[in-house]
Design a protein around this motif. Structure first.
Motif, mmCIF file in Angstrom:
data_model
loop_
_atom_site.group_PDB
_atom_site.id
_atom_site.type_symbol
_atom_site.label_atom_id
_atom_site.label_comp_id
_atom_site.label_asym_id
_atom_site.label_seq_id
_atom_site.Cartn_x
_atom_site.Cartn_y
_atom_site.Cartn_z
ATOM 1 N N MET B 334 0.697 -1.423 0.328
ATOM 2 C CA MET B 334 -0.044 -0.148 -0.049
ATOM 3 C C MET B 334 0.929 1.315 -0.088
ATOM 4 O O MET B 334 0.436 1.879 0.376
ATOM 5 C CB MET B 334 -1.006 -0.011 1.278
ATOM 6 N N GLY B 335 2.204 0.870 -0.330
ATOM 7 C CA GLY B 335 2.868 1.910 -0.902
ATOM 8 C C GLY B 335 4.400 2.049 0.798
ATOM 9 O O GLY B 335 4.847 3.474 0.297
ATOM 10 N N ALA B 336 3.414 1.632 1.611
ATOM 11 C CA ALA B 336 4.467 1.627 3.096
ATOM 12 C C ALA B 336 6.141 1.986 1.921
ATOM 13 O O ALA B 336 6.717 0.083 1.548
ATOM 14 C CB ALA B 336 4.303 1.556 4.249
ATOM 15 N N SER B 337 7.165 2.742 2.136
ATOM 16 C CA SER B 337 8.611 2.390 1.573
ATOM 17 C C SER B 337 9.275 1.493 2.901
ATOM 18 O O SER B 337 8.812 1.764 4.060
ATOM 19 C CB SER B 337 9.336 3.207 1.187
ATOM 20 N N GLY B 338 9.989 1.112 2.205
ATOM 21 C CA GLY B 338 11.725 0.356 3.483
ATOM 22 C C GLY B 338 11.703 0.671 4.056
ATOM 23 O O GLY B 338 11.939 0.102 5.813
ATOM 24 N N LYS B 339 12.276 2.632 3.815
ATOM 25 C CA LYS B 339 12.354 2.929 5.343
ATOM 26 C C LYS B 339 10.668 3.378 6.078
ATOM 27 O O LYS B 339 11.283 3.381 7.646
ATOM 28 C CB LYS B 339 12.554 4.304 4.348
ATOM 29 N N HIS B 340 10.003 2.996 5.972
ATOM 30 C CA HIS B 340 9.049 4.135 6.735
ATOM 31 C C HIS B 340 8.746 2.405 7.957
ATOM 32 O O HIS B 340 8.644 2.099 8.677
ATOM 33 C CB HIS B 340 7.406 3.493 5.766
ATOM 34 N N ILE B 341 8.464 1.245 7.034
ATOM 35 C CA ILE B 341 9.385 -0.142 7.444
ATOM 36 C C ILE B 341 10.100 -0.246 8.526
ATOM 37 O O ILE B 341 10.534 -0.375 10.232
ATOM 38 C CB ILE B 341 9.806 -1.128 6.784
ATOM 39 N N PHE B 342 11.313 0.136 8.423
ATOM 40 C CA PHE B 342 12.392 0.876 9.116
ATOM 41 C C PHE B 342 12.197 1.833 9.905
ATOM 42 O O PHE B 342 12.732 1.345 11.826
ATOM 43 C CB PHE B 342 13.744 1.131 8.559
ATOM 44 N N GLY B 343 11.822 2.574 9.631
ATOM 45 C CA GLY B 343 11.124 3.898 10.723
ATOM 46 C C GLY B 343 10.337 3.141 12.149
ATOM 47 O O GLY B 343 10.331 3.483 13.666
ATOM 48 N N LEU B 344 9.272 2.797 12.011
ATOM 49 C CA LEU B 344 8.243 2.048 12.039
ATOM 50 C C LEU B 344 8.784 0.815 13.643
ATOM 51 O O LEU B 344 8.394 1.092 14.952
ATOM 52 C CB LEU B 344 7.482 0.891 11.820
ATOM 53 N N LEU B 345 9.919 0.230 13.351
ATOM 54 C CA LEU B 345 10.387 -0.527 13.982
ATOM 55 C C LEU B 345 11.710 -0.166 14.766
ATOM 56 O O LEU B 345 11.673 -0.351 15.943
ATOM 57 C CB LEU B 345 11.732 -1.885 13.242
ATOM 58 N N LEU B 346 12.254 1.293 14.073
ATOM 59 C CA LEU B 346 13.266 1.703 15.312
ATOM 60 C C LEU B 346 12.385 2.566 16.683
ATOM 61 O O LEU B 346 12.477 2.477 17.256
ATOM 62 C CB LEU B 346 13.711 2.619 14.284
ATOM 63 N N PHE B 347 11.099 3.147 15.822
ATOM 64 C CA PHE B 347 10.345 3.617 16.522
ATOM 65 C C PHE B 347 9.539 2.552 18.271
ATOM 66 O O PHE B 347 9.794 3.131 19.326
ATOM 67 C CB PHE B 347 9.032 4.297 16.070
ATOM 68 N N GLU B 348 9.507 1.824 17.312
ATOM 69 C CA GLU B 348 8.996 0.772 18.529
ATOM 70 C C GLU B 348 9.528 -0.240 20.087
ATOM 71 O O GLU B 348 9.622 0.342 21.058
ATOM 72 C CB GLU B 348 8.544 -0.763 17.745
ATOM 73 N N SER B 349 11.376 0.119 19.338
ATOM 74 C CA SER B 349 12.957 -0.480 20.395
ATOM 75 C C SER B 349 12.581 1.014 21.179
ATOM 76 O O SER B 349 12.928 0.991 21.904
ATOM 77 C CB SER B 349 13.617 -0.903 19.183
ATOM 78 N N THR B 350 12.828 2.272 20.571
ATOM 79 C CA THR B 350 12.765 3.914 21.604
ATOM 80 C C THR B 350 11.527 4.102 22.412
ATOM 81 O O THR B 350 12.132 4.222 23.454
ATOM 82 C CB THR B 350 12.825 4.091 20.086
ATOM 83 N N PHE B 351 10.293 3.498 21.793
ATOM 84 C CA PHE B 351 9.415 3.417 22.722
ATOM 85 C C PHE B 351 9.961 2.459 23.373
ATOM 86 O O PHE B 351 9.313 2.392 25.095
ATOM 87 C CB PHE B 351 7.689 3.562 21.431
ATOM 88 N N LEU B 352 9.747 0.777 23.896
ATOM 89 C CA LEU B 352 10.025 0.307 24.244
ATOM 90 C C LEU B 352 11.598 0.532 25.287
ATOM 91 O O LEU B 352 11.080 0.842 26.490
ATOM 92 C CB LEU B 352 10.301 -0.971 24.002
ATOM 93 N N SER B 353 11.992 1.272 25.184
ATOM 94 C CA SER B 353 12.989 1.519 26.230
ATOM 95 C C SER B 353 12.765 2.748 26.524
ATOM 96 O O SER B 353 13.056 2.528 27.771
ATOM 97 C CB SER B 353 14.348 1.722 25.257
ATOM 98 N N ILE B 354 12.238 3.783 26.565
ATOM 99 C CA ILE B 354 11.258 4.614 26.779
ATOM 100 C C ILE B 354 10.828 4.767 28.047
ATOM 101 O O ILE B 354 11.251 5.125 29.522
ATOM 102 C CB ILE B 354 11.202 6.003 26.141
ATOM 103 N N ALA B 355 9.618 3.478 27.434
ATOM 104 C CA ALA B 355 8.687 3.528 28.486
ATOM 105 C C ALA B 355 9.367 2.668 30.061
ATOM 106 O O ALA B 355 8.965 2.892 30.830
ATOM 107 C CB ALA B 355 7.655 2.690 27.965
ATOM 108 N N GLY B 356 10.321 1.922 29.673
ATOM 109 C CA GLY B 356 10.905 1.185 30.166
ATOM 110 C C GLY B 356 11.609 1.832 30.834
ATOM 111 O O GLY B 356 11.359 1.377 32.547
#
Lengths: 229, 427
Positions: B334-356
């Motif tokens: 649906m048009g998400a680029s590889g960079k978007h996927i990359f960003g999504l995952l990076l956001f996830e790990s950053t979010f988890l560690s900040i929440a932690g």
């Protein structure tokens, strides 16, 4: 030029990196806008590769490829992603939906990911979703989690998502193989009537040749693709 | 677009809230430990530095400053020598000196050190930001053969006011003694309140008492017993004979701190006898530096705990990637680029560690509020409750950077998967 082409392929050759032989060698393939096309593609015929090229996910092919009058090879990879999101609707074989989004969130996904697709809407996104849901007979399911849906319902949600924002080219990759015969017929009819209404091109890929008579045009990939010959 | 990706990431995390919650918890616990160890370190350092306060100089016989600090303040090790009472008397009249506390060391009582001192100790001794010596029970000794015991001594030996105790000759940390001053039993007149400093682990008598119990010991051996046990009861010792002849060390308080260096030089160059004067703060931090390997060891351990916590996050995200390949392909279609996927995952790990980190800090403060009084009364360790210090922010920044760096690994894998999978969904 009478009708502009949705897909125009000339002398397309493609091989994967580090592989000596071509997977695809298509001298000519032309699909006019607004046509509904059945492409018979048994496994091993290069079907997945061809769809990868048409959607701009696979690049570095030889020859000329124009989708909706645009040469994908001249676009940067991010522009190819944008093009795909804005102009193509795509339906997978099965497990089409994002499991953590509701039905309406799944349908609206392409519009949020692609501002152009949302801009193309003549009504509000919500009205468009209601409209598609009504025509695809999933009106009562919009707020449900997708995992509560049957496979047939899931495929109609996937169709709504591919059709939302009226992308000129809709590609369906074996969308009916998980459905039984009755549902199969029904699904194709719904898909066909929606694409016809908006003059969208439908490229329907399947190995099930019994579906062939439902489409205006029927092509067979093994005949078009000379790579295996 | 970015906002929508954040929405997707949030939805995706919510969908996996149990595993993500556990990941957050594991990071939280490791961050809690990491910052907690830092807090304990600060507390230990403060408690250590607070063992003695408002004392400007400690004077002893010529010797190493650390050794002087150890035997005068911490009651560890043996004194290098004594100071003649004449020298002490001479020095304490120096105009810049406000008060002095003399200590006469060398005896012990069942493993605890005996300190001969005078009223000046009860009046001027300060610890931990200016707290003074308080009595839990009783009062200062009024007679020669009376004693005040520290809180730990009283607790360990179950002493009450009026108990009779016998001091031992010589320092015996084991409590086993062969030469006892059993001809002169002492009566407990006071029990000090707990200070959580070495003060608690000593027995206090007057300088005169030290002199008295050593009467007849001038040759280093006990006097020949001429008195029968019954005669010893109600023994009176004439004060005039008990002028102390020597002390071991003395603490000095000045009118004005500016004079510290001058006085230190004056004492070091004192003509009467070779003396050493140390500034307690300087000697304490020198000693602390010497103990820093323990501190560094603790720091290293807690750093690895954080690393393990982050590795846990890495593993859980990495494992989830396979289940989510389909999801990634759908987004790609649906048009998400590889960079978007990359960003999504990076956001996830950053979010988890900040929440932690946030959960970890919250847990730490909660634990501090609950356990601080318990730790303080049991271990004498006051763990400071304050806003995050600069150093702690730096630690958190390091944890965050590490999590981003580690988050790059699954993000890169997801990016590669999307390029490899294209629109072909691996089931």
């Amino acid at each position: 030029m009478s009708t502009p082409s949705a897909i125009d392929i000339r002398n397309l050759k493609f091989r994967y990196p580090n592989v000596a032989t071509n997977v695809l060698d298509i001298p000519e393939l032309s699909i006019k806008q607004g046509q509904s096309v059945f492409l018979a593609g048994p496994s091993g015929s290069g079907k997945t590769t061809l769809l990868g090229i048409i959607t701009g996910i696979l690049s570095n092919h030889e020859g000329s490829l124009e989708i909706l009058g645009i040469k994908l090879s001249e676009l940067s990879s991010s522009n190819r992603d944008r093009f795909r999101g804005a102009y193509l609707g795509y339906i997978f074989q099965m497990f089409n939906l994002i499991p953590y989004l509701s039905v309406s969130e799944n349908i609206s996904l392409p519009c949020y990911l692609n501002p152009e697709r949302q801009a193309r809407l003549k009504t509000s996104l919500n009205e468009q979703i209601q409209y598609l849901a009504k025509h695809l007979e999933i009106s009562g399911l919009l707020d449900k989690p997708v995992l509560e849906l049957s496979v047939g319902q899931q495929q109609r949600v996937a169709a709504a998502r591919a059709l939302v924002g009226q992308p000129p080219l809709v590609i369906a990759d074996e969308p009916t193989s998980a459905l039984d015969t009755d549902l199969r017929q029904k699904f194709i009819e719904l898909l066909m009537s929606e694409t016809k209404r908006n003059n969208q091109t439908l490229l329907f890929v399947s190995h099930d040749v019994s579906l062939k008579p439902m489409f205006e045009i029927s092509l067979a990939l093994p005949q078009i693709n000379k790579a295996n010959a | 677009m970015t906002r929508y990706l954040l929405f997707l990431a949030r939805k995706s995390l919510m969908n996996r809230r149990l595993t993500c919650g556990l990941t957050v918890l594991s990071i939280a616990l490791s961050v809690m430990l990491f910052v907690g160890v830092e807090r304990v370190r600060q507390g230990a350092r403060l408690s250590f530095a607070g063992t003695i306060s408002q004392t400007d100089l400690i004077v002893g016989a010529r010797g190493g400053p650390i050794q002087l600090l150890l035997y005068s303040v911490f009651r560890i090790g043996s004194p290098t020598g004594n100071i003649s009472y004449e020298s002490y008397d001479d020095i304490r009249t120096h105009p810049s000196i406000a008060w002095t506390i003399p200590y006469s060391l060398g005896d012990s009582h069942r493993g605890f050190r005996v300190v001969g001192t005078n009223d000046s100790f009860y009046e001027h001794y300060r610890y931990r930001g200016g707290q003074n010596i308080r009595f839990e029970h009783g009062d200062r000794p009024k007679e020669v053969l009376q004693t005040v015991v520290g809180a730990d001594v009283a607790a360990a030996l179950d002493y009450k006011i009026g108990d009779k105790i016998i001091l031992a000759h010589g320092i015996s940390d084991t409590g086993v003694s062969f030469q006892n001053h059993d001809d002169k039993p002492f009566q407990v007149s006071g029990i000090l309140a707990k200070t959580n400093t070495p003060i608690d682990r000593s027995v206090y008598v007057s300088l005169q008492a030290i002199e008295a119990i050593h009467t007849g010991w001038e040759d280093g051996a006990p006097p020949i017993a001429t008195l029968s046990a019954t005669d010893r009861e109600g023994i009176t010792i004439p004060e005039q004979n008990l002028e102390p002849k020597q002390i071991t060390t003395f603490l000095v308080g000045l009118h004005n701190r500016i004079d510290v260096l001058n006085l230190q030089r004056f004492i070091s160059e004192y003509e009467g006898e070779p003396l050493t004067a140390i500034i307690p703060g300087v000697a304490l931090s020198e000693l602390w530096q010497g103990l820093s390997y323990a501190e560094i060891g603790l720091g290293i351990i807690s750093f690895f705990v954080v690393l393990v916590g982050l590795m846990g996050m890495l593993v859980s995200i990495y494992i989830s990637l396979n289940e989510r390949r389909r999801e990634m392909s759908i987004l790609r279609s649906m048009g998400a680029s590889g960079k978007h996927i990359f960003g999504l995952l990076l956001f996830e790990s950053t979010f988890l560690s900040i929440a932690g980190m946030m959960v970890g800090i919250a847990l730490l403060y909660a634990a501090l509020l609950v356990f601080r009084p318990i730790i303080e009364s049991n271990f004498g360790l006051t763990i400071p409750i304050h806003m995050l210090s600069g150093r702690e922010w730096l630690y958190l920044l390091i944890v965050l950077s590490l999590s981003v760096i580690l988050g790059l690994i699954p993000a890169r894998q997801a990016y590669r998967n999307t390029l490899q999978d294209g629109l072909m969904i691996k089931l």
